[in-house]
Design an enzyme around this catalytic site. Structure first.
Site, PDB file in Angstrom:
ATOM      1  CE  LYS A 200     -46.195 -64.117 -20.451  1.00  0.00           C
ATOM      2  NZ  LYS A 200     -46.834 -63.255 -21.450  1.00  0.00           N
ATOM      3  CD  GLU A 275     -38.299 -53.786  -9.784  1.00  0.00           C
ATOM      4  OE1 GLU A 275     -38.897 -52.730  -9.508  1.00  0.00           O
ATOM      5  OE2 GLU A 275     -37.330 -54.206  -9.134  1.00  0.00           O
ATOM      6  CB  CYS A 309     -44.149 -48.846 -13.144  1.00  0.00           C
ATOM      7  SG  CYS A 309     -42.437 -48.656 -13.635  1.00  0.00           S
ATOM      8  CD  GLU A 406     -49.904 -49.100 -11.726  1.00  0.00           C
ATOM      9  OE1 GLU A 406     -50.253 -50.302 -11.678  1.00  0.00           O
ATOM     10  OE2 GLU A 406     -48.743 -48.736 -11.945  1.00  0.00           O
TER      11      GLU A 406
HETATM   12  P1  NAD Z   1     -49.755 -57.720 -15.934  1.00  0.00           P
HETATM   13  O1  NAD Z   1     -49.378 -58.072 -14.529  1.00  0.00           O
HETATM   14  O2  NAD Z   1     -51.138 -57.946 -16.355  1.00  0.00           O
HETATM   15  O3  NAD Z   1     -48.832 -58.516 -16.977  1.00  0.00           O
HETATM   16  C1  NAD Z   1     -47.425 -58.481 -16.910  1.00  0.00           C
HETATM   17  C2  NAD Z   1     -46.902 -59.766 -17.493  1.00  0.00           C
HETATM   18  O4  NAD Z   1     -47.336 -60.851 -16.679  1.00  0.00           O
HETATM   19  C3  NAD Z   1     -47.392 -60.080 -18.909  1.00  0.00           C
HETATM   20  O5  NAD Z   1     -46.347 -60.696 -19.645  1.00  0.00           O
HETATM   21  C4  NAD Z   1     -48.518 -61.060 -18.656  1.00  0.00           C
HETATM   22  O6  NAD Z   1     -48.743 -61.917 -19.756  1.00  0.00           O
HETATM   23  C5  NAD Z   1     -47.987 -61.829 -17.465  1.00  0.00           C
HETATM   24  N1  NAD Z   1     -49.010 -62.455 -16.632  1.00  0.00           N
HETATM   25  C6  NAD Z   1     -50.317 -62.115 -16.512  1.00  0.00           C
HETATM   26  N2  NAD Z   1     -50.941 -62.960 -15.655  1.00  0.00           N
HETATM   27  C7  NAD Z   1     -50.006 -63.836 -15.227  1.00  0.00           C
HETATM   28  C8  NAD Z   1     -50.034 -64.946 -14.329  1.00  0.00           C
HETATM   29  N3  NAD Z   1     -51.139 -65.305 -13.688  1.00  0.00           N
HETATM   30  N4  NAD Z   1     -48.890 -65.626 -14.100  1.00  0.00           N
HETATM   31  C9  NAD Z   1     -47.747 -65.266 -14.714  1.00  0.00           C
HETATM   32  N5  NAD Z   1     -47.656 -64.240 -15.594  1.00  0.00           N
HETATM   33  C10 NAD Z   1     -48.775 -63.525 -15.840  1.00  0.00           C
HETATM   34  O7  NAD Z   1     -49.290 -56.213 -16.094  1.00  0.00           O
HETATM   35  P2  NAD Z   1     -49.420 -55.320 -17.405  1.00  0.00           P
HETATM   36  O8  NAD Z   1     -50.813 -54.838 -17.439  1.00  0.00           O
HETATM   37  O9  NAD Z   1     -48.861 -56.016 -18.581  1.00  0.00           O
HETATM   38  O10 NAD Z   1     -48.406 -54.136 -17.056  1.00  0.00           O
HETATM   39  C11 NAD Z   1     -48.764 -53.042 -16.329  1.00  0.00           C
HETATM   40  C12 NAD Z   1     -48.285 -53.166 -14.904  1.00  0.00           C
HETATM   41  O11 NAD Z   1     -46.865 -53.321 -14.876  1.00  0.00           O
HETATM   42  C13 NAD Z   1     -48.557 -51.913 -14.124  1.00  0.00           C
HETATM   43  O12 NAD Z   1     -49.064 -52.256 -12.855  1.00  0.00           O
HETATM   44  C14 NAD Z   1     -47.197 -51.254 -13.987  1.00  0.00           C
HETATM   45  O13 NAD Z   1     -47.062 -50.411 -12.906  1.00  0.00           O
HETATM   46  C15 NAD Z   1     -46.300 -52.433 -13.915  1.00  0.00           C
HETATM   47  N6  NAD Z   1     -44.927 -52.077 -14.302  1.00  0.00           N
HETATM   48  C16 NAD Z   1     -43.981 -51.985 -13.311  1.00  0.00           C
HETATM   49  C17 NAD Z   1     -42.675 -51.604 -13.624  1.00  0.00           C
HETATM   50  C18 NAD Z   1     -41.635 -51.490 -12.547  1.00  0.00           C
HETATM   51  O14 NAD Z   1     -40.443 -51.453 -12.869  1.00  0.00           O
HETATM   52  N7  NAD Z   1     -42.014 -51.440 -11.276  1.00  0.00           N
HETATM   53  C19 NAD Z   1     -42.343 -51.332 -14.954  1.00  0.00           C
HETATM   54  C20 NAD Z   1     -43.317 -51.428 -15.937  1.00  0.00           C
HETATM   55  C21 NAD Z   1     -44.624 -51.810 -15.581  1.00  0.00           C
END
Ligand code: NAD
Length: 503
Positions: A200, A275, A309, A406
């Site tokens: 997804k 992650e 990230c 962050e």
């Molecule tokens: P997010 O957590 O809002 O969303 C990530 C994914 O989770 C999306 O596909 C979203 O639709 C889904 N999601 C949202 N709510 C959910 C729920 N309740 N249950 C299941 N899935 C859900 O994060 P974002 O804003 O899309 O991405 C940014 C974040 O990702 C930042 O915190 C960044 O640091 C992190 N990130 C981490 C890495 C790593 O390798 N550590 C890499 C890239 C991004």
């Protein structure tokens, strides 16, 4: 066309026709409509204009995707496919990514806002290299043998060994910052291990994941091995996390959602790898080479508009070189060319969404309110797209939100330190522990600092350098598990111990 908007006439004919057709869900090898009958808009971040629509999947579509993935895993053909065939198919997929690299880079740039030049030079090659690296593990999964000493059966003889088996059906949930790379970081090891997968993508950036669905079919993966569904995290993601027939959730995203996934997964004891977010420290010692440090710090925070990230967002500089380094960073940040992703001259694109721009603007306002000194940037550009200037704050401190939380945007917070001990204390003063960097020309000092920093990665005289062979993941609240390297295969396999008595 608004100011700083992409010129969509530059899109390839393949991408034009891809966007002209509303996208569907990829389930069981078929492109299907969502059962809800609903779609959602996908925007160009440079203009805020709708470029296509994607399907709003519902829990019923998750059920359909899980049924297809379970069939391919439990009954076959995937469970009966040889390791060499899995390796070959992953190579085939990487070859197709390479063949369509220009189109994919353009689509990624359009969807996420990142500069096309960066998508071409970074996202595509990293994705292709990673698929090739991980493909080889399909044929190198092995257990170990053991000589046993069972105290209560001294006369018996045993042959004992371990087997590594695929974890089963994987639900992969990914963010919007590097949509293609995040997709292949999940698909590659899951498929190499022999798992089937439901992917997804984030709602802001579903396009390259959906295009991968087409390439998966073209590569010849059997039906149901890879399923790709789009929709909201709160509904589709949550339905995946709570689904009793998904064996593992591989999640990349925010720490808040990651924690909630951890809590929910406890109900079914699903395997999880998380992650999550970061607030990575950058330590510059007084013997650092500024010709290396300045570009390194800038790449660390402004690459991908700070939406990385591992972004080096907390800068700690030894006092005697604080002023000259800040002056050099100010000058360099002010010269970064901000513009639409598809313009090859662009060095930093817009943020991914209006929401993300608002969040970053609020953080900048909070920094000003809390007394940080603005050195560069700080404004949202007056344009239809979601632009924020490369921003640097000086004289920040750990009581400020911009230092503790962050931001996930192009905002650097800098402060001076006196000695190594203070630098370590400041670097570790964070709930996160994803990455870090040290700039110095003194190897003794580098060796002293490296083990003291609580982070999954320490870069030295560089930042944001990734390679498929190097494991990547977080200490502390930055996550559980590792992406890439041979370590990632442990995230997609279970260990079975076999003990055979013989005469
Ligand atoms: P997010 O957590 O809002 O969303 C990530 C994914 O989770 C999306 O596909 C979203 O639709 C889904 N999601 C949202 N709510 C959910 C729920 N309740 N249950 C299941 N899935 C859900 O994060 P974002 O804003 O899309 O991405 C940014 C974040 O990702 C930042 O915190 C960044 O640091 C992190 N990130 C981490 C890495 C790593 O390798 N550590 C890499 C890239 C991004």
């Amino acid at each position: 066309m608004g100011i700083l908007s992409n010129d969509l006439s530059a899109l390839s004919s393949k991408n034009k026709s891809f966007l002209a057709d509303n996208r569907r869900l990829f389930i069981g090898g078929q492109w299907v409509e969502a059962t809800s009958g609903q779609t959602f808009p996908v925007y160009d971040p440079s203009s805020g204009l709708e470029i296509t629509r994607a399907q709003s999947a519902s829990p019923a579509d998750v059920d359909r995707a899980v049924a297809a993935a379970r069939q391919a895993y439990d009954v076959g053909p995937w469970s009966k496919t040889s390791p060499a065939e899995r390796e070959r198919l992953l190579w085939r997929l990487s070859d197709l990514l390479e063949k369509h690299a220009d189109d994919l880079a353009q689509l990624e740039s359009l969807d996420n806002g990142k500069p096309l030049a960066h998508a071409r030079a970074i996202d595509l090659p990293l994705s292709i290299n990673f698929l090739r690296y991980i493909a080889g593990f399909a044929t190198k999964i092995h257990g170990r043998t053991f000589d046993l000493s069972v105290p209560y059966a001294p006369a018996a003889r045993f042959s004992a060994y371990t087997r590594k088996e695929p974890v089963g059906v994987v639900g992969a949930i990914i963010p919007w910052n590097m949509p293609l790379l995040m997709a292949v970081w999940k698909l590659g090891p899951a498929l190499a291990a022999g798992c089937t997968i439901i992917l997804k993508p984030a709602s802001d950036t579903p396009l390259t994941a959906l295009r991968i669905g087409e390439l998966v079919a073209e590569a010849g993966f059997p039906e149901g091995v890879v399923n790709i569904i789009t929709g909201s995290g709160g509904m589709v993601g949550a339905a995946m996390v709570n689904h009793p027939s998904i064996d593992k959730i591989a999640f990349t995203g925010s720490t808040a959602v990651g924690k909630s996934i951890g809590r929910q997964s406890a109900n079914t004891m699903k395997r999880i790898s998380l992650e999550l977010g970061g607030k990575s420290p950058v330590i510059v010692l007084d013997d650092a080479d500024l010709n290396v440090t300045v570009p390194g710090v800038l790449l660390g925070i402004f690459a991908n508009c700070g939406q990385v990230c591992a972004a080096g967002s907390r800068l700690y500089v030894q006092k005697s070189i604080y002023e000259p380094l800040m002056a050099a960073l100010e000058q360099a940040a002010k010269s970064i060319k901000v513009g639409p992703g598809l313009d090859l001259a662009t060095e930093m694109g817009p943020m991914v969404s209006a929401t993300q721009r608002r969040t970053v603007a609020e953080y900048i306002a909070s920094g000003l309110d809390e007394g940080a000194e603005l050195v560069a940037g700080g404004r949202a550009l007056e344009a239809d797209g979601y632009y924020i200037e490369p921003t640097i704050f000086s004289n920040t401190n750990h009581a400020m939100r911009i230092v503790q939380e962050e931001i996930f945007g192009p905002v650097l917070s800098a402060q001076p330190f006196n000695d190594e001990e203070e630098a370590i204390k400041l670097a570790n003063h964070s709930p996160f522990g994803l990455a870090s960097s040290i700039y110095s020309t003194n190897n003794n000092r580098i060796q002293r600092l490296t083990p003291a920093i609580k982070a999954g990665t320490v870069w030295v005289n560089c930042h944001n350098i990734f390679d498929p062979a190097l494991p990547f993941g977080g200490y502390k609240e930055s996550g559980i598990g590792r992406e890439m390297g041979e370590e990632v295969m442990n995230m997609y396999t279970e260990v079975k111990s076999v003990c055979m008595a013989y005469g």
